[in-house]
Structures are given as structure tokens and as C-alpha cells.
Design a protein around this motif. Structure first.
Motif, PDB file in Angstrom:
ATOM      1  N   LEU A   3      23.390  10.654  59.411  1.00 23.24           N
ATOM      2  CA  LEU A   3      22.350   9.642  59.575  1.00 23.24           C
ATOM      3  C   LEU A   3      22.959   8.250  59.414  1.00 23.24           C
ATOM      4  O   LEU A   3      23.883   8.070  58.611  1.00 23.24           O
ATOM      5  CB  LEU A   3      21.262   9.845  58.516  1.00 23.24           C
ATOM      6  CG  LEU A   3      20.623  11.230  58.471  1.00 23.24           C
ATOM      7  CD1 LEU A   3      19.784  11.389  57.206  1.00 23.24           C
ATOM      8  CD2 LEU A   3      19.775  11.455  59.712  1.00 23.24           C
ATOM      9  N   PRO A   4      22.447   7.247  60.135  1.00 16.29           N
ATOM     10  CA  PRO A   4      22.962   5.891  59.949  1.00 16.29           C
ATOM     11  C   PRO A   4      22.496   5.319  58.605  1.00 16.29           C
ATOM     12  O   PRO A   4      21.324   5.422  58.254  1.00 16.29           O
ATOM     13  CB  PRO A   4      22.370   5.100  61.124  1.00 16.29           C
ATOM     14  CG  PRO A   4      21.255   5.923  61.662  1.00 16.29           C
ATOM     15  CD  PRO A   4      21.459   7.336  61.223  1.00 16.29           C
ATOM     16  N   ILE A   5      23.436   4.756  57.861  1.00 16.11           N
ATOM     17  CA  ILE A   5      23.125   4.118  56.573  1.00 16.11           C
ATOM     18  C   ILE A   5      22.790   2.660  56.831  1.00 16.11           C
ATOM     19  O   ILE A   5      23.566   1.944  57.482  1.00 16.11           O
ATOM     20  CB  ILE A   5      24.311   4.241  55.597  1.00 16.11           C
ATOM     21  CG1 ILE A   5      24.565   5.710  55.265  1.00 16.11           C
ATOM     22  CG2 ILE A   5      24.058   3.424  54.325  1.00 16.11           C
ATOM     23  CD1 ILE A   5      25.793   5.958  54.410  1.00 16.11           C
ATOM     24  N   ILE A   6      21.621   2.233  56.348  1.00 17.76           N
ATOM     25  CA  ILE A   6      21.257   0.827  56.523  1.00 17.76           C
ATOM     26  C   ILE A   6      21.954   0.004  55.439  1.00 17.76           C
ATOM     27  O   ILE A   6      22.165   0.470  54.325  1.00 17.76           O
ATOM     28  CB  ILE A   6      19.730   0.596  56.544  1.00 17.76           C
ATOM     29  CG1 ILE A   6      19.055   1.091  55.278  1.00 17.76           C
ATOM     30  CG2 ILE A   6      19.114   1.254  57.757  1.00 17.76           C
ATOM     31  CD1 ILE A   6      17.561   0.823  55.245  1.00 17.76           C
ATOM     32  N   THR A   7      22.360  -1.195  55.808  1.00 20.69           N
ATOM     33  CA  THR A   7      23.139  -2.025  54.889  1.00 20.69           C
ATOM     34  C   THR A   7      22.445  -3.357  54.626  1.00 20.69           C
ATOM     35  O   THR A   7      21.631  -3.828  55.431  1.00 20.69           O
ATOM     36  CB  THR A   7      24.552  -2.290  55.457  1.00 20.69           C
ATOM     37  OG1 THR A   7      24.446  -2.865  56.744  1.00 20.69           O
ATOM     38  CG2 THR A   7      25.359  -1.002  55.536  1.00 20.69           C
ATOM     39  N   THR A  37      25.730  13.106  55.385  1.00 21.44           N
ATOM     40  CA  THR A  37      25.926  11.662  55.519  1.00 21.44           C
ATOM     41  C   THR A  37      26.683  11.106  54.317  1.00 21.44           C
ATOM     42  O   THR A  37      27.638  10.330  54.468  1.00 21.44           O
ATOM     43  CB  THR A  37      24.566  10.955  55.672  1.00 21.44           C
ATOM     44  OG1 THR A  37      23.897  11.489  56.818  1.00 21.44           O
ATOM     45  CG2 THR A  37      24.731   9.453  55.810  1.00 21.44           C
ATOM     46  N   SER A  41      30.576   9.555  54.161  1.00 16.23           N
ATOM     47  CA  SER A  41      30.750   8.163  53.739  1.00 16.23           C
ATOM     48  C   SER A  41      31.491   8.034  52.411  1.00 16.23           C
ATOM     49  O   SER A  41      31.616   6.929  51.881  1.00 16.23           O
ATOM     50  CB  SER A  41      29.383   7.496  53.611  1.00 16.23           C
ATOM     51  OG  SER A  41      28.675   7.599  54.818  1.00 16.23           O
ATOM     52  N   VAL A  51      18.835   5.683  54.273  1.00 15.75           N
ATOM     53  CA  VAL A  51      18.907   6.207  55.637  1.00 15.75           C
ATOM     54  C   VAL A  51      17.531   6.053  56.298  1.00 15.75           C
ATOM     55  O   VAL A  51      17.122   6.862  57.127  1.00 15.75           O
ATOM     56  CB  VAL A  51      19.441   7.661  55.687  1.00 15.75           C
ATOM     57  CG1 VAL A  51      20.940   7.678  55.371  1.00 15.75           C
ATOM     58  CG2 VAL A  51      18.678   8.573  54.740  1.00 15.75           C
ATOM     59  N   SER A  97      25.274   0.989  50.820  1.00 16.82           N
ATOM     60  CA  SER A  97      24.518  -0.009  51.593  1.00 16.82           C
ATOM     61  C   SER A  97      25.086  -1.420  51.446  1.00 16.82           C
ATOM     62  O   SER A  97      24.603  -2.345  52.104  1.00 16.82           O
ATOM     63  CB  SER A  97      23.041  -0.004  51.171  1.00 16.82           C
ATOM     64  OG  SER A  97      22.409   1.183  51.608  1.00 16.82           O
TER      65      SER A  97
END
Length: 145
Positions: A3-7, A37, A41, A51, A97
Motif C-alpha cells: 500500500l502507498p504510505i502517505i507522508t 507494506t 518499508s 496508508v 510518514s
């Protein structure tokens, strides 16, 4: 699935996560995806909001003495509530993040955690050292901090 990790500074990270009420296959798949995920990472903890899912769920996988993280050590924590926090400790924390940023954060040294597992069963855990610190870090995410 990774899943894309929001930062940071994504405003979603300030969202206060909602209580989990459905302990179904969708939640189980999501928790499995969170684990993939986090491992991809090189993290030791991940909150659902990181996520982009604002539910009160987090996972932790504290490395063993050799630095290995095994799936058997994974702790899935749903709807966590801290009880009986004691003492203080200072620890240099990083965050998936906020890549590359580390800061000393004061945390409770020990705590008792009440939570549910992926099946909705009530659990209680005593935590100290890195486990206590990681729990507090991830709950901060769930609280929009």
C-alpha cells in the motif's frame, strides 16, 4: 499487496481514526497488506491512517535480539486503549510518514494496553521498552498527532 504510505505534510495524517466495528475478511486482508507494506518499508510499526485508512488499527513487529522481524512476532492491535501508564523515557523515534527525520520523544516507560485482535477478541498486554514506545507512537497516528 503493498500500500502507498502517505507522508508529511499530507493533511490525512491529522485525521482522527474511527473505531473498528467489522472484524471481517476485508479487515483481515487489509491487516495482511499493512504487514507487507511495513516490511517492505523496513518499519517496526504502521498505523492504518498512514496508508490512508482512518480506522483504529495498527500493527507492530519488534525486531528480536539479532534484529530479525518474524511474522510470528507480529502484533495486530485494533481499538487500542492505554491504561496505567508509568514512568518516562526518552527515545529517538523515526516514522515511515516522515522519511529520514528522527527526533527524541518523551514517552511512558510502561503501560497496560487493552485492545482487540483481528477477530474482535478482547486482549490485554503489558508493554515496556521499545514495545511501549512503538505502541504510543502508532496510537498518536490514530489520534491525528
Amino acid at each position: 499487496m503493498i500500500l502507498p504510505i502517505i507522508t508529511y505534510p499530507n493533511k490525512q495524517l491529522k485525521t482522527i481514526s474511527r473505531t473498528v466495528t467489522d472484524f471481517d475478511e476485508e479487515l483481515h486482508r487489509f491487516l495482511d497488506d499493512m504487514f507487507e507494506t511495513m516490511m517492505q518499508s523496513n518499519g517496526i510499526g504502521l498505523a492504518a491512517i498512514q496508508v490512508a485508512n482512518p480506522i483504529r488499527a495498527l500493527i507492530l513487529c519488534i525486531p528480536d535480539d539479532e534484529g530479525n522481524q518474524e511474522k510470528e512476532s507480529l502484533i495486530e492491535i485494533i481499538n487500542p486503549v492505554i491504561h496505567n501508564p508509568q514512568g518516562t523515557t526518552l527515545y529517538q523515534e523515526g516514522c515511515l510518514s516522515v522519511p529520514g527525520f528522527y527526533e527524541d520523544v518523551e514517552r511512558f516507560e510502561t503501560l497496560t494496553l487493552h485492545y482487540q485482535n483481528r477477530h474482535g477478541e478482547t486482549c490485554v498486554m503489558e508493554a515496556d521498552e521499545l514495545l511501549s514506545i512503538a505502541i504510543q507512537h502508532e496510537i498518536d497516528h490514530l489520534d491525528g498527532k
